[in-house]
Design a protein around this motif. Structure first.
Motif, PDB file in Angstrom:
ATOM      1  N   THR A 254     -27.730  92.670  53.846  1.00  0.00           N
ATOM      2  CA  THR A 254     -26.482  93.189  53.904  1.00  0.00           C
ATOM      3  C   THR A 254     -26.330  94.290  54.862  1.00  0.00           C
ATOM      4  O   THR A 254     -25.548  94.451  55.623  1.00  0.00           O
ATOM      5  CB  THR A 254     -26.104  93.802  52.646  1.00  0.00           C
ATOM      6  N   ASN A 550     -22.112  97.088  47.461  1.00  0.00           N
ATOM      7  CA  ASN A 550     -21.368  96.105  48.324  1.00  0.00           C
ATOM      8  C   ASN A 550     -20.366  95.603  47.700  1.00  0.00           C
ATOM      9  O   ASN A 550     -20.118  95.066  46.597  1.00  0.00           O
ATOM     10  CB  ASN A 550     -22.353  94.874  48.766  1.00  0.00           C
ATOM     11  N   ILE A 568     -19.512  98.375  52.677  1.00  0.00           N
ATOM     12  CA  ILE A 568     -20.827  98.696  52.690  1.00  0.00           C
ATOM     13  C   ILE A 568     -20.729 100.141  52.348  1.00  0.00           C
ATOM     14  O   ILE A 568     -20.393 100.901  53.331  1.00  0.00           O
ATOM     15  CB  ILE A 568     -21.599  98.394  53.746  1.00  0.00           C
TER      16      ILE A 568
END
Length: 593
Positions: A254, A550, A568
């Motif tokens: 991520t 997330n 994010i």
């Protein structure tokens, strides 16, 4: 805890241990009166009588090794060098890296000047000068010395690079020997079981060799786990509905992909530096997570100094397209790694069944994802105007990935504006303990090298799993649901947002400018949600004092157009509460559902 540092020297007529001794004397604290900085001990791991293990004196147990490869290039001729240089000169301009274009252009200029001189008959005058030299011994001697120096430079310095970087049939055996011996040294360090942490430092061509042997060895370790040895912990985590591999499975990819997808105009900003640090934190925690589950990889850091990898497009491939393809195909490892089905890690076919009957599918980083858990720091002196400075090195983030920490360094020495800068990275003049206001933001080479080595943080590398308190998780779930509610309210929620956002907030929505806390609150109406999401997903990963959240949301308009957002959010623990420090939002609109 014992740390190992492997120094790989660069080009030239290197003598065994010369480079590593100078390096160790520079990076270790000065010796106290009547003591030594280090002791020289036998080195059975290198399998060479010429090499020793240098062991730091003091509380920090640090062992320094030199990977000495210079003797392997014996037999280099001028022919090897000229063939390689001609190949480089015949490149099209678009296939020459920006950092080498000045040198490449000047080389062509000098070559054309020689051709023109020959055409104008200047060669005859040179011949007359040679005939004069036969009458005056000192002229002959000068010519012989000049030619000898030129030949020596080409063979003993440029020749090393020509042999190693050119995969022609005559160089394959040499390349194989250098890589094999390097891999064997790293393998023996791992197999010794002594070292909790290994650092690879590569200077000049040594950084290319370091890259090759590190990525080759990784393929022997990336799938090497032992979950059964920690079966009780695995079972307890699964019983509590916790993911055993939160970093490798989610957080690492991520953060890495968020960093990779930042536009060029964000580079160098506070947002970029914050995300880079968050990614490096995930690398560090990913390393510890691997170790916790029995993985045997121990290389935490790769430090490149004056690295020709800055010109990898020219040195490792025939053109830019081929270089890009080799990275995409995962032949060349990047930082961050290339994704495999959306992640850097993939689920193995192996199933781990605990004593309680719970089944777990482990995730392992793919064969080119060594820089998922190994931090890469690159130090370089800039080459002003493409020529005045270290033309060999340069920044690497644009070449091998945004996860590399490029450090542009300086020195007090005036030689930093010459080619001599290339060999001055751990020179005493590359350090500055006391700085003036003008020097406050300058990064001195030796100081940055010591910081990259992180000797004073040895305990941080001990493997352990940090299990967050359930209250922390509940608090973050509530905080993020509150954020969704406040975004629905718009400007009305200014006061509510003020208590959630850190003063140093960095907010970025794709395609827009970066906003701080004040700017975000002042423009709340612009960030207002059009309506309640029809779907909302949330993944929370704890990373020490940080928490990565997330959040994915899906909206459907009255005319059935679907909008998806992926946020994010990085929170930091401040006293008894969590504050939002970094927020990157990506909005994707699709056609009618």
């Amino acid at each position: 805890m014992i740390q190992a540092v492997v120094l790989i020297h660069g080009i030239g007529e290197q003598k065994p241990m010369d480079t590593v001794r100078g390096f160790v004397e520079a990076v270790l604290p000065p010796a106290e009166d009547g003591t030594e900085q280090y002791f020289s001990k036998p080195d059975p791991l290198s399998e060479s009588f010429e090499l020793r293990r240098l062991q730091a004196v003091g509380r920090n147990k640090i062992h320094f090794f030199e990977y000495y490869w210079a003797y392997q290039t014996d037999g280099t001729t001028v022919r090897h060098v000229t063939q390689w240089l001609i190949q480089l000169l015949l490149r099209r301009p678009r296939n020459v890296p920006p950092g080498l274009r000045t040198v490449w252009g000047m080389s062509w200029f000098l070559l054309l000047a020689l051709v023109i001189a020959a055409a104008l008959g200047l060669a005859d005058k040179a011949l007359q000068f040679y005939e004069l030299g036969r009458s005056y011994w000192w002229v002959s001697l000068g010519l012989v010395l000049l030619l000898g120096l030129l030949q020596g430079f080409l063979i003993h310095y440029v020749g090393d690079a020509a042999r190693y970087l050119s995969p022609s049939p005559q160089n394959i055996a040499l390349r194989q020997r250098i890589r094999s011996e390097g891999v064997n040294l790293l393998r023996r360090l791992h197999e010794s079981g002594k070292y909790d942490r290994i650092v690879i430092v590569g200077h000049s061509l040594g950084s290319v060799i370091g890259y090759d042997i590190l990525t080759a060895l990784w393929q022997k370790h990336n799938e090497n786990y032992d979950f059964k040895a920690r079966e009780d912990l695995l079972d307890s985590l699964m019983a509590a509905n916790r993911r055993p591999q939160p970093i490798l499975r989610d957080a690492l990819s991520t953060l890495g992909e968020t960093l990779r997808n930042l536009p060029n105009n964000v580079a160098g900003t506070t947002l970029h530096r914050t995300l880079l640090q968050a990614f490096r934190t995930a690398q560090h925690l990913g390393f510890k997570e691997q170790c916790m589950w029995g993985n045997t990889w121990r290389i935490t850091d790769f430090i490149t100094i004056g690295s020709p990898l800055a010109h990898a497009m020219m040195l490792l491939a025939r053109n830019g397209n081929e270089f890009a393809a080799r990275k995409r195909q995962r032949e060349l490892a990047t930082c961050p790694p290339i994704v495999d089905s959306g992640r850097y890690a993939y689920a193995t076919d192996e199933r781990v069944v605990t004593a309680a009957g719970r089944t777990f599918s482990p995730f392992v980083l793919h064969h080119a994802a060594c820089f998922g858990v190994t931090q890469w720091t690159n130090l370089y002196f800039p080459a002003h105007a493409g020529f005045f400075g270290d033309v060999v090195g340069g920044p690497l983030a644009d070449v091998f990935g945004a996860g590399i920490k490029d450090v542009r360094v300086t020195s007090k020495s005036r030689w930093r504006f010459t080619l001599a800068a290339h060999t001055s990275y751990w020179n005493p003049q590359a350090s500055q303990s006391e700085r003036s206001e003008d020097q406050a933001h300058e990064q001195f080479a030796l100081d940055e090298l010591k910081q990259a080595l992180r000797f004073d943080r040895a305990r941080d590398f001990k493997a352990h799993i940090s299990v967050a308190d359930e209250d922390d998780r509940d608090e973050l779930v509530k905080l993020n649901k509150d954020i969704t509610a406040h975004l629905l309210e718009g400007a009305v929620a200014k006061e509510s947002f003020a208590g959630i956002l850190a003063d140093q907030l960095q907010y970025y929505r794709s395609g827009e400018q970066i906003l701080g806390k004040k700017g975000f609150i002042e423009h709340l109406d612009e960030h207002k949600l059009a309506g309640m999401p029809t779907h909302e997903g949330m993944e929370i990963t704890f990373m020490g004092r940080l928490a990565l959240v997330n959040v994915t949301m899906e909206f459907k308009s009255a005319d059935a157009v679907v909008t998806r957002t992926s946020d994010i959010r990085i929170f930091a623990r401040a006293n008894d509460s969590w504050l939002l420090e970094t927020w990157c939002s990506n909005v994707q609109r699709s056609s009618k559902a």
